[in-house]
Design an enzyme around this catalytic site. Structure first.
Site, PDB file in Angstrom:
ATOM      1  CD  GLU A   1      -2.157  -3.515   8.993  1.00 25.51           C
ATOM      2  OE1 GLU A   1      -1.635  -2.399   8.774  1.00 25.51           O
ATOM      3  OE2 GLU A   1      -3.000  -4.033   8.235  1.00 25.51           O
TER       4      GLU A   1
ATOM      5  CG  HIS B   1       0.190  -4.014   5.036  1.00 22.53           C
ATOM      6  ND1 HIS B   1      -0.602  -3.564   4.016  1.00 22.53           N
ATOM      7  CD2 HIS B   1       0.656  -5.232   4.625  1.00 22.53           C
ATOM      8  CE1 HIS B   1      -0.618  -4.451   3.033  1.00 22.53           C
ATOM      9  NE2 HIS B   1       0.146  -5.485   3.376  1.00 22.53           N
TER      10      HIS B   1
ATOM     11  CG  HIS C   1      -1.963  -1.108   1.105  1.00 24.76           C
ATOM     12  ND1 HIS C   1      -2.381  -1.867   2.159  1.00 24.76           N
ATOM     13  CD2 HIS C   1      -2.662  -1.544   0.009  1.00 24.76           C
ATOM     14  CE1 HIS C   1      -3.303  -2.740   1.741  1.00 24.76           C
ATOM     15  NE2 HIS C   1      -3.476  -2.566   0.443  1.00 24.76           N
TER      16      HIS C   1
ATOM     17  CD  GLU D   1      -0.605   0.421   4.363  1.00 20.75           C
ATOM     18  OE1 GLU D   1       0.060  -0.631   4.434  1.00 20.75           O
ATOM     19  OE2 GLU D   1      -1.845   0.431   4.186  1.00 20.75           O
TER      20      GLU D   1
HETATM   21  O1  0X9 Z   1      -6.661  -4.181   4.442  1.00 19.09           O
HETATM   22  C1  0X9 Z   1      -5.509  -4.567   4.287  1.00 19.09           C
HETATM   23  O2  0X9 Z   1      -5.044  -4.917   3.208  1.00 19.09           O
HETATM   24  C2  0X9 Z   1      -4.570  -4.604   5.496  1.00 19.09           C
HETATM   25  N1  0X9 Z   1      -4.746  -3.438   6.327  1.00 19.09           N
HETATM   26  S1  0X9 Z   1      -4.240  -1.963   5.764  1.00 19.09           S
HETATM   27  O3  0X9 Z   1      -4.768  -0.939   6.663  1.00 19.09           O
HETATM   28  N2  0X9 Z   1      -2.663  -1.886   5.836  1.00 19.09           N
HETATM   29  O4  0X9 Z   1      -4.681  -1.817   4.421  1.00 19.09           O
HETATM   30  C3  0X9 Z   1      -4.916  -5.794   6.357  1.00 19.09           C
HETATM   31  C4  0X9 Z   1      -4.863  -7.092   5.650  1.00 19.09           C
HETATM   32  C5  0X9 Z   1      -5.125  -8.189   6.604  1.00 19.09           C
HETATM   33  N3  0X9 Z   1      -5.819  -9.220   5.974  1.00 19.09           N
HETATM   34  C6  0X9 Z   1      -7.139  -9.474   6.188  1.00 19.09           C
HETATM   35  N4  0X9 Z   1      -7.816  -8.847   7.115  1.00 19.09           N
HETATM   36  N5  0X9 Z   1      -7.660 -10.376   5.424  1.00 19.09           N
HETATM   37 ZN    ZN Z   2      -1.653  -1.877   4.032  1.00 18.89          ZN
END
Ligand code: 0X9
Ligand code: ZN
Ligand code: CA
Length: 340
Positions: A295, A222, A97, A100
């Site tokens: 994260e 992330h 991302h 980030e």
């Molecule tokens: O949404 C995402 O891709 C990740 N969080 S972010 O805020 N960095 O975008 C989390 C991905 C974790 N995976 C799942 N929850 N499936």
């Molecule tokens: Zn992310």
């Protein structure tokens, strides 16, 4: 008097020439800065500088190209680095991302730490001698560049979707359970999954790379929320190896907390929210190896404000965020070595 016209013309030409040169220097529009955070050009230069200073244990490879044809750089760190030895591979990724930024600097600083401390630190030497560590700190270079130059909160890559919208969420574009909950078919969405699984050159490169490397463990960095997440993310059902995935995550959280007291919560990814087509689910489905989304800072309990914005982690926190994540990454590498 008739020469004055020529003199002014000459001065004008000289002025334009100098102005043209200054705009190609550092911090001009073609070479932007992200302050103490690393830009694409800086990651490119610094990875190559590390590999040339420590050529016995580090080499830089372009593992492929982005939509806008930037290289996805990876540094390999291992003894006999030019040889593909029969040692466990561990992979660290940053910046699926764009916004980030800390997710670039943490894996980059881990790479830097490993090569700079190999000669003096016996733990680092043992890990580097017995594994092949591949670190790709900026897997979404186009998005990151766009975040630096145009829109600080850009998330996706820079695919032209053809309808006036741009970008696919690379962390929804992997093939395993692609199209499921927590992803969107709308091109304008920040969680747009793309027109097909692995539609994006960046995820194709990462798929081919991981298939070739067969890593024994992986971390995709992330931010933000201070979490250590493992499969599954597409469903609330537990992964077959939930106990192992969780026990490693718990140790990593403990190691992180021991450095600066920061709490990173470990758990199944879907406890954050359901999301389908992410890196961790795909690699875990393919190889069944411990794979984590970490994260990074800040915590999500501090709601973003102008003085503490979520994605815009203050520069003063780059170094401590690296410091606390280093022992967790070293532990995962050590775990992978122990599996032999
Ligand atoms: O949404 C995402 O891709 C990740 N969080 S972010 O805020 N960095 O975008 C989390 C991905 C974790 N995976 C799942 N929850 N499936
Ligand atoms: Zn992310
Ligand atoms: Ca080696």
């Amino acid at each position: 008097m008739k020469y004055l016209k020529y003199l002014l013309l000459m001065l004008f030409i000289v002025f334009i020439y100098l102005f043209g040169i200054s705009s190609t220097c550092d911090n001009g529009p073609s070479d932007p800065t992200a302050g103490l955070y690393h830009t694409y050009a800086e990651i490119d230069a610094e990875l190559h500088a590390l590999a040339s200073s420590y050529s016995a244990i580090a080499s830089v490879t372009s593992i492929g190209e982005s939509v806008e044809q930037r290289d996805l750089w990876a540094i390999k760190i291992s003894d006999n680095v030019a040889q593909d030895e029969d040692e466990p591979v561990v992979v660290l990724f940053g910046c699926h991302h764009a916004r980030e930024w800390i997710s670039v600097d943490v894996p980059f600083l881990i790479a830097k730490y490993l090569v700079e401390n190999y000669a003096s630190d016996t733990l680092v030497a043992r890990l580097v001698n017995n594994s092949e560590i591949w670190i790709a700190p900026m897997v979404n270079p186009d998005g990151h560049q766009y975040s630096v130059t145009s829109d600080r909160l850009w998330r996706k890559n820079r695919r032209n979707n053809g309808n006036g919208t741009f970008g696919v969420d690379l962390n929804r574009n992997y093939s395993y359970q692609w199209g499921g909950p927590g992803s969107s078919g709308d091109t304008y969405s920040d969680i747009y999954r793309g027109p097909a699984p692995f539609s994006e050159p960046e995820t194709q490169v990462l798929r081919d790379f991981m298939q070739q490397m067969s890593p024994k463990a992986m971390i995709s960095y992330h931010n933000f929320s201070q979490l250590i997440l493992y499969a599954w993310g597409y469903t609330y059902s537990p992964a077959p190896d939930e106990a192992l995935l969780d026990s490693i995550a718990v140790v990593m959280a403990h190691k992180i907390r021991s450095v600066h007291g920061k709490d990173y919560t470990s758990g199944q990814a879907s406890t954050l929210y359901l999301a389908s087509g992410d890196t961790v689910d795909w690699l875990y489905a393919l190889l069944g190896v411990p794979s984590y989304t970490i994260e990074l800072r800040p915590t999500s309990s501090l709601r973003p404000t102008s003085s503490y914005p979520g994605f815009e982690l203050p520069e003063s926190e780059i170094q401590p965020t690296f410091e606390e994540n280093l022992p967790a990454a070293l532990f995962l590498i050590d775990w992978a070595i122990d599996q032999l």
